[in-house]
Write a protein that holds these residues in place. Sequence first.
Motif, mmCIF file in Angstrom:
data_model
loop_
_atom_site.group_PDB
_atom_site.id
_atom_site.type_symbol
_atom_site.label_atom_id
_atom_site.label_comp_id
_atom_site.label_asym_id
_atom_site.label_seq_id
_atom_site.Cartn_x
_atom_site.Cartn_y
_atom_site.Cartn_z
ATOM 1 N N TRP A 135 -75.075 62.071 42.264
ATOM 2 C CA TRP A 135 -75.956 61.513 43.295
ATOM 3 C C TRP A 135 -75.228 61.395 44.640
ATOM 4 O O TRP A 135 -75.856 61.283 45.681
ATOM 5 C CB TRP A 135 -76.463 60.129 42.875
ATOM 6 C CG TRP A 135 -77.568 60.167 41.863
ATOM 7 C CD1 TRP A 135 -77.997 61.235 41.136
ATOM 8 C CD2 TRP A 135 -78.387 59.067 41.467
ATOM 9 N NE1 TRP A 135 -79.027 60.859 40.316
ATOM 10 C CE2 TRP A 135 -79.282 59.543 40.494
ATOM 11 C CE3 TRP A 135 -78.435 57.715 41.822
ATOM 12 C CZ2 TRP A 135 -80.236 58.728 39.884
ATOM 13 C CZ3 TRP A 135 -79.373 56.904 41.217
ATOM 14 C CH2 TRP A 135 -80.274 57.400 40.264
ATOM 15 N N ASN A 171 -71.643 53.761 33.981
ATOM 16 C CA ASN A 171 -72.855 53.695 33.149
ATOM 17 C C ASN A 171 -73.605 55.028 33.077
ATOM 18 O O ASN A 171 -74.228 55.340 32.074
ATOM 19 C CB ASN A 171 -73.779 52.563 33.602
ATOM 20 C CG ASN A 171 -74.140 52.636 35.053
ATOM 21 O OD1 ASN A 171 -73.458 53.281 35.851
ATOM 22 N ND2 ASN A 171 -75.220 51.982 35.432
ATOM 23 N N TYR A 172 -73.540 55.800 34.160
ATOM 24 C CA TYR A 172 -74.057 57.182 34.171
ATOM 25 C C TYR A 172 -72.966 58.006 34.842
ATOM 26 O O TYR A 172 -73.128 58.441 35.990
ATOM 27 C CB TYR A 172 -75.352 57.276 34.982
ATOM 28 C CG TYR A 172 -76.533 56.586 34.337
ATOM 29 C CD1 TYR A 172 -77.462 57.322 33.605
ATOM 30 C CD2 TYR A 172 -76.705 55.218 34.454
ATOM 31 C CE1 TYR A 172 -78.543 56.696 33.000
ATOM 32 C CE2 TYR A 172 -77.775 54.584 33.859
ATOM 33 C CZ TYR A 172 -78.687 55.330 33.126
ATOM 34 O OH TYR A 172 -79.746 54.700 32.531
ATOM 35 N N THR A 216 -86.986 57.825 37.261
ATOM 36 C CA THR A 216 -86.247 58.011 38.512
ATOM 37 C C THR A 216 -86.460 59.441 38.992
ATOM 38 O O THR A 216 -86.462 60.365 38.174
ATOM 39 C CB THR A 216 -84.741 57.756 38.241
ATOM 40 O OG1 THR A 216 -84.629 56.435 37.720
ATOM 41 C CG2 THR A 216 -83.892 57.858 39.485
ATOM 42 N N THR A 263 -71.204 52.834 44.228
ATOM 43 C CA THR A 263 -72.108 52.183 43.264
ATOM 44 C C THR A 263 -71.248 51.403 42.287
ATOM 45 O O THR A 263 -70.283 51.948 41.736
ATOM 46 C CB THR A 263 -72.951 53.220 42.488
ATOM 47 O OG1 THR A 263 -73.789 53.911 43.405
ATOM 48 C CG2 THR A 263 -73.844 52.538 41.452
HETATM 49 N N1 ABU Z 1 -81.628 55.918 35.764
HETATM 50 C C1 ABU Z 1 -80.539 55.936 36.663
HETATM 51 C C2 ABU Z 1 -80.001 54.532 36.880
HETATM 52 C C3 ABU Z 1 -78.892 54.548 37.831
HETATM 53 C C4 ABU Z 1 -78.035 53.306 37.872
HETATM 54 O O1 ABU Z 1 -77.902 52.540 36.912
HETATM 55 O O2 ABU Z 1 -77.391 53.122 38.912
#
Ligand code: ABU
Length: 489
Positions: A170, A162-163, A454, A237
């Motif tokens: 991260w 998604n990112y 964030t 994640t």
């Molecule tokens: N705005 C970052 C969101 C990160 C995530 O969906 O894990």
Amino acid sequence: MAIPNVRIPSRQLYIDGEWREPVKKNRIPIISPATEEIIGEIPAATEEDVDIAVEAARRALARDDWGSTTGAQRAKYLRAIAAKILERKSELAKLESLDCGKTLFEAAWDMDDVAASFEYYADLAEALDSKRKTPVDLHLDSFKTYVLREPLGVVGLITPWNYPLLMATWKVAPALAAGCAAILKPSELASITCLELGEICREVGLPPGALNILTGLGPEAGAPLVSHPHVDKIAFTGSGATGVKIMTAAAQLVKPVTLELGGKSPIVVFDDIDNLDLAVEWTLFGCFANAGQVCSATSRLILQESIASEFLERLLLWIKNIKISDPLEEDCKLGPIVSSGQYEKVLKFISKAKDEGATILCGGERPQHMKKGYYVQPTIITDVNTSMEIWKEEVFGPVLCVKTFKTEEEAIELANDTKYGLASAIMSKDVERCERFTKAFQTGIIWFNCSQPTFTQLPWGGRKRSGFGRDLGEWNISKCFLVLKWPQI
Ligand SMILES: NCCCC(=O)O
Ligand SMILES: NC(=O)C1=CN([C@@H]2O[C@H](COP(=O)(O)OP(=O)(O)OC[C@H]3O[C@@H](n4cnc5c(N)ncnc54)[C@H](O)[C@@H]3O)[C@@H](O)[C@H]2O)C=CC1
Ligand code: NA
């Protein structure tokens, strides 16, 4: 508006500072979520490649050019990576948008965040040098000691689509800042920009093996990383189901894991808000940004009954302004869902909600003007009860479900009525009430009068089934990627 052209580089696995063909020579097609066409391919790693990458990572740790670096030396690499990301920002944003379907605007935003995260962890890497050895006074003449912070070792970083580059960053940036050697396994649904990170590491001269990038399928490339005896930690994640598999496999080796597993986050709106339109705008952003494919999406709107009909009317008005188009069109506000599998899953959630008796207030279907691609209209669902699937489960699509409340107690109960605990938001001008909610919300992240901002400095992660451990902030580096020791001297 013209859609910008961008060439998708053809890459191999990034192992030991070089591009290397997978042992089994397998490749996975890249399917454009906007057109459903095959637009390229990525290499598919298997267990054999994992073994080679783990060996390369171990060698990097044993070599002085990585294993004996100071934090200040590692900071130089991280800053060089950040500079290259910014240099290639426009191209990387286009690649990200092509690969996962997010709007070009959001993808460009992500690239800024990627560079900022590398910069932030460069600062923390430098700061580590003075904290590496912390004297501890035992108040004894016979025993003296200090606490030593050392890199944890070889770490496996498994990330979602998604990112794509931001979620990888991260984990990669703090792992490298700490001095670990890392193996990144991005999602098979969106790996292009993560492979470009390999090229960037090569260009800045990051020592071979410090970061290895293995694209491929979860069970074939991710699972062997988790169960590899020489991988010392897994940071993940993604979905709850995969999180459980990872934790189970890691437990066999007593391997530490951190898990960020998404949620079903509430946004509670009180009738004392100053600016109704602003609250509506944040509500839409909180649920529909990145087409709702955000782990912290505030996808349960909990609305005070006294303003419910006016609020919903405004939502319906605002929703008409959301332009759905090819995500590479600059003014696009809502792009497609990442893959056909995810698209079908989102539509199934909507149809199940209908079957269970909820009302589809708007959306719920493919937009008529998009003939190809995995597009779903922004959808609002009302007449929801707390036993419905749509209230309980993470959709990961542009779907907002709504319930109303009368009292603060009822709002808290509804907000916490979830197995998840990642994020929550409250919209109210009453500061004391916001403070009460800070205590009451069972989540790691709490927003006041907004949703989703964030910050690199703040710990990102959840409670309950949203997982444990934290991305971002200094806690991440100290708790996830460093290990403590003390010698008697
Ligand atoms: N705005 C970052 C969101 C990160 C995530 O969906 O894990
Ligand atoms: N928390 C979050 O940010 C995210 C949550 N999700 C949720 O997960 C759902 C399913 O999406 P998926 O792409 O299937 O997520 P997933 O959890 O299966 O994929 C995430 C990563 O885990 C890897 N993986 C899959 N199986 C694995 C295994 N057995 N061992 C090691 N690694 C493995 C994948 O290849 C990918 O890199 C979504 O609908 C959404 O609800 C998805 C992406 C991100
Ligand atoms: Na893709």
